[in-house]
Design an enzyme around this catalytic site. Structure first.
Site, PDB file in Angstrom:
ATOM      1  N   TRP A 246      10.851  20.264  42.793  1.00  0.00           N
ATOM      2  CA  TRP A 246      10.965  21.325  41.779  1.00  0.00           C
ATOM      3  C   TRP A 246      11.989  20.882  40.742  1.00  0.00           C
ATOM      4  O   TRP A 246      13.049  20.347  41.099  1.00  0.00           O
ATOM      5  CB  TRP A 246      11.409  22.629  42.466  1.00  0.00           C
ATOM      6  CG  TRP A 246      11.596  23.794  41.547  1.00  0.00           C
ATOM      7  CD1 TRP A 246      10.741  24.225  40.585  1.00  0.00           C
ATOM      8  CD2 TRP A 246      12.720  24.678  41.518  1.00  0.00           C
ATOM      9  NE1 TRP A 246      11.247  25.338  39.963  1.00  0.00           N
ATOM     10  CE2 TRP A 246      12.465  25.631  40.517  1.00  0.00           C
ATOM     11  CE3 TRP A 246      13.906  24.771  42.248  1.00  0.00           C
ATOM     12  CZ2 TRP A 246      13.359  26.657  40.220  1.00  0.00           C
ATOM     13  CZ3 TRP A 246      14.794  25.792  41.962  1.00  0.00           C
ATOM     14  CH2 TRP A 246      14.523  26.727  40.960  1.00  0.00           C
TER      15      TRP A 246
ATOM     16  N   ASP B  39      13.488  24.931  51.801  1.00  0.00           N
ATOM     17  CA  ASP B  39      13.226  25.823  50.668  1.00  0.00           C
ATOM     18  C   ASP B  39      11.846  26.435  50.896  1.00  0.00           C
ATOM     19  O   ASP B  39      10.848  25.713  50.967  1.00  0.00           O
ATOM     20  CB  ASP B  39      13.264  25.016  49.358  1.00  0.00           C
ATOM     21  CG  ASP B  39      13.164  25.919  48.131  1.00  0.00           C
ATOM     22  OD1 ASP B  39      12.992  27.137  48.298  1.00  0.00           O
ATOM     23  OD2 ASP B  39      13.255  25.390  47.001  1.00  0.00           O
TER      24      ASP B  39
ATOM     25  N   LYS C 110       7.185  35.404  44.625  1.00  0.00           N
ATOM     26  CA  LYS C 110       5.746  35.173  44.648  1.00  0.00           C
ATOM     27  C   LYS C 110       5.049  36.092  45.650  1.00  0.00           C
ATOM     28  O   LYS C 110       4.061  36.745  45.332  1.00  0.00           O
ATOM     29  CB  LYS C 110       5.465  33.717  45.042  1.00  0.00           C
ATOM     30  CG  LYS C 110       5.600  32.694  43.967  1.00  0.00           C
ATOM     31  CD  LYS C 110       6.939  32.427  43.430  1.00  0.00           C
ATOM     32  CE  LYS C 110       6.952  31.304  42.427  1.00  0.00           C
ATOM     33  NZ  LYS C 110       8.208  31.024  41.801  1.00  0.00           N
TER      34      LYS C 110
HETATM   35  C1  LMR Z   1       8.243  27.401  39.027  1.00  0.00           C
HETATM   36  O1  LMR Z   1       8.471  26.352  39.612  1.00  0.00           O
HETATM   37  O2  LMR Z   1       7.522  27.487  38.029  1.00  0.00           O
HETATM   38  C2  LMR Z   1       8.845  28.673  39.546  1.00  0.00           C
HETATM   39  O3  LMR Z   1       9.494  28.449  40.723  1.00  0.00           O
HETATM   40  C3  LMR Z   1       9.659  29.374  38.524  1.00  0.00           C
HETATM   41  C4  LMR Z   1      10.927  28.657  38.206  1.00  0.00           C
HETATM   42  O4  LMR Z   1      11.979  29.281  38.296  1.00  0.00           O
HETATM   43  O5  LMR Z   1      10.888  27.486  37.835  1.00  0.00           O
END
Ligand code: LMR
Length: 401
Positions: free
Chosen positions: A133, A214, A250
Site C-alpha cells: 500500500w 494489516d 470497507k
Molecule cells: C486505498 O488504498 O485506496 C485505500 O486504502 C484508501 C487509502 O487511504 O489509500
C-alpha cells in the site's frame, strides 16, 4: 518581516487520495474513478448498509450525551473487534493476552502501532512487501522506522512470488518487524494460500521476526473467519507477540467515519496491561481520545445477533458482486481482443494490479477520464455493469501500445 513559511517546499499530491481531487475536478461525464479503494454500488453510490442505518436511527432517537470516550476507545467496540479478529472462543482472549484500541481508521491503527513498536522494540526496522500500500512506507518512516522491502509479486506472471518472499524473509535480522496483509493484498490482489501462511508463520517463529498484520478488508474475499486465517494461525503458532491493524472502512462502508482498531498480543495479562498503558500515553499526546459515532455504529451492529447477521449478509453481497465484476471485466477485455488480462479473475479483494504501465495509466486518464493509481492498480469494486464496457474498451485500447 518575511513569512516563516517563505521557503516551504511544495510536495507532490498523495498518489491515491490526490487522484480523487483530480477526478472531482474533471468535468467529463464519462469519467470513472478506479483510484481510491472504495466500493460503489450499481448506482455509483457508496452504500449505507441497512444494518448501519438501523443503529443510526436508534442512536438519533436516543440522542445520547457526547462525553469523552476512554483514551483507548469504546469498550463494546474494542471487545467486539477482538472477537471478530480471533474468534469468540479464542484462548488468547480468555488469557487476557489481546488488547484492542479504537483508532482513527486503519491508517491510525498503523500509526499507533508504529509508534508503540518504535518505542518498545530494540531494532527500528520494518520489512514491507514489494509492492505494498502506497502509505505503508510513509507511516512507518514518519516515526523513524527504517523501511526495507521483501519480494512479493512477480510482474511477469502476475502472481505471488512465494519463493522470493521466503528467501527475503529468511535473510532478515531477528527482531525485524514484518508487515503482512491478512487478505486482499493491496495493491496486487495476490494472497497467500493456507499452506503458504503456515510456512511463513513457521519462518517468522524460527527467525524471531515480529509479525505486524494489516487487515483492512476482512470479509471482502471469502468471509469473516476465512479472511482472518493468518491471525488465527498466528494465535495458535506459539509466537508470543504480534499486532494487528484493522479497519471497518470497507467492511462496514464507513470510510469517512475513520473507524479502525489496533490490537496487540502480549505474552500474558500483566504484560498486556503495561503495553496498553504505553499505547494510551501515545494517543493522549496525539489526538487524546477517539470519536464516538463510528464506534457506536459498529458496536451496535456487532453486538446485536440480528443486525450482525444482516451485516454479514450485506457484506456477502458486496463480496459476490466484486467477484462478478472481476469476471465481467475479464470477459469484456477478452471480447475486445485483450485476453491477456485473465489473471484479474484470480486476484482477491478490491484491487487488481493490472500490469498497465505509468504511460498507459496516464492515457487512460487523459483520453478516457479513467483514473487509476500510477502503478497500474485499479479498484475493481468501483466498477459497475454500466462502466464495465467503457473501461474494458479503454484498457484494451491503451494495452495495445
Ligand atoms: C486505498 O488504498 O485506496 C485505500 O486504502 C484508501 C487509502 O487511504 O489509500
Amino acid at each position: 518581516m518575511p513569512s516563516f513559511f517563505a521557503d516551504v517546499e511544495l510536495v507532490p499530491g498523495d498518489p491515491i487520495l490526490g487522484l480523487t481531487e483530480a477526478y472531482n475536478a474533471d468535468t467529463r461525464a464519462t469519467k470513472v474513478n478506479l483510484g481510491v479503494g472504495i466500493y460503489y454500488d450499481e448506482g455509483g453510490r457508496i452504500p449505507v448498509l441497512k444494518a448501519v442505518q438501523q443503529v443510526e436511527r436508534a442512536l438519533a432517537e436516543q440522542s445520547k450525551p457526547r462525553g469523552y470516550l476512554p483514551i483507548d476507545g469504546m469498550p463494546d467496540y474494542t471487545r467486539a473487534t477482538r472477537e471478530l479478529l480471533f474468534g469468540k472462543d479464542s484462548p488468547l482472549i480468555a488469557e487476557g493476552r489481546a488488547a484492542t484500541t479504537q483508532t482513527v481508521g486503519g491508517s491510525g491503527a498503523l500509526r499507533v502501532g508504529a509508534g508503540l513498536l518504535k518505542k518498545t522494540l530494540p531494532l527500528g526496522r520494518i520489512a514491507i512487501s514489494n509492492p505494498s500500500w502506497e502509505n505503508h512506507r510513509a507511516v512507518f518512516g514518519a516515526v523513524g522506522f527504517e523501511v526495507v522491502d521483501y519480494t512479493y509479486f512477480d510482474n511477469a506472471t502476475h502472481c505471488l512470488d512465494f519463493d522470493g518472499m521466503l528467501a527475503d524473509l529468511g535473510k532478515l535480522e531477528a527482531g525485524t518487524v514484518v508487515l503482512l496483509h491478512a487478505c486482499c493484498h493491496n495493491p496486487t490482489g495476490a494472497d497467500l494460500s493456507p499452506e503458504q501462511w503456515k510456512r511463513v508463520i513457521a519462518l517468522l517463529h524460527e527467525r524471531n521476526l515480529f509479525p505486524f498484520i494489516d487487515m483492512a478488508y476482512q470479509g471482502f474475499d471469502k468471509g469473516i473467519d476465512e479472511d482472518a486465517l493468518a491471525i488465527r494461525l498466528l494465535a495458535e503458532s506459539g509466537i508470543r507477540n504480534f499486532v494487528v491493524a484493522s479497519s471497518y472502512s470497507k467492511s462496514f462502508s464507513l470510510y469517512g467515519e475513520r473507524i479502525g482498531a489496533f490490537t496487540v498480543v502480549s505474552d500474558n495479562a500483566d504484560e498486556s496491561k503495561r503495553v496498553q498503558s504505553q499505547i494510551k500515553r501515545l494517543i493522549r499526546a496525539n489526538y487524546s481520545s477517539p470519536a464516538t459515532h463510528g464506534a457506536a455504529l459498529v458496536a451496535g451492529v456487532l453486538n446485536s445477533t440480528e443486525l450482525r447477521a444482516q451485516w454479514e449478509d450485506e457484506l456477502g453481497q458486496m463480496r459476490t458482486r466484486i467477484h462478478a465484476l472481476r469476471a465481467g471485466l475479464v470477459e469484456k477485455l477478452a471480447a475486445k481482443g485483450a485476453p491477456e488480462f485473465g489473471f484479474i479473475q484470480q486476484q482477491a479483494g478490491m484491487f487488481s494490479y493490472s500490469g498497465l504501465s505509468k504511460p498507459q495509466v496516464d492515457r487512460l486518464r487523459d483520453e478516457f477520464g479513467i483514473y487509476a493509481v500510477g502503478t497500474g492498480r485499479i479498484c475493481v469494486a468501483a466498477l459497475s455493469t454500466k462502466s464495465l464496457d467503457y473501461v474494458a474498451e479503454a484498457v484494451a485500447t491503451v494495452a495495445k501500445d
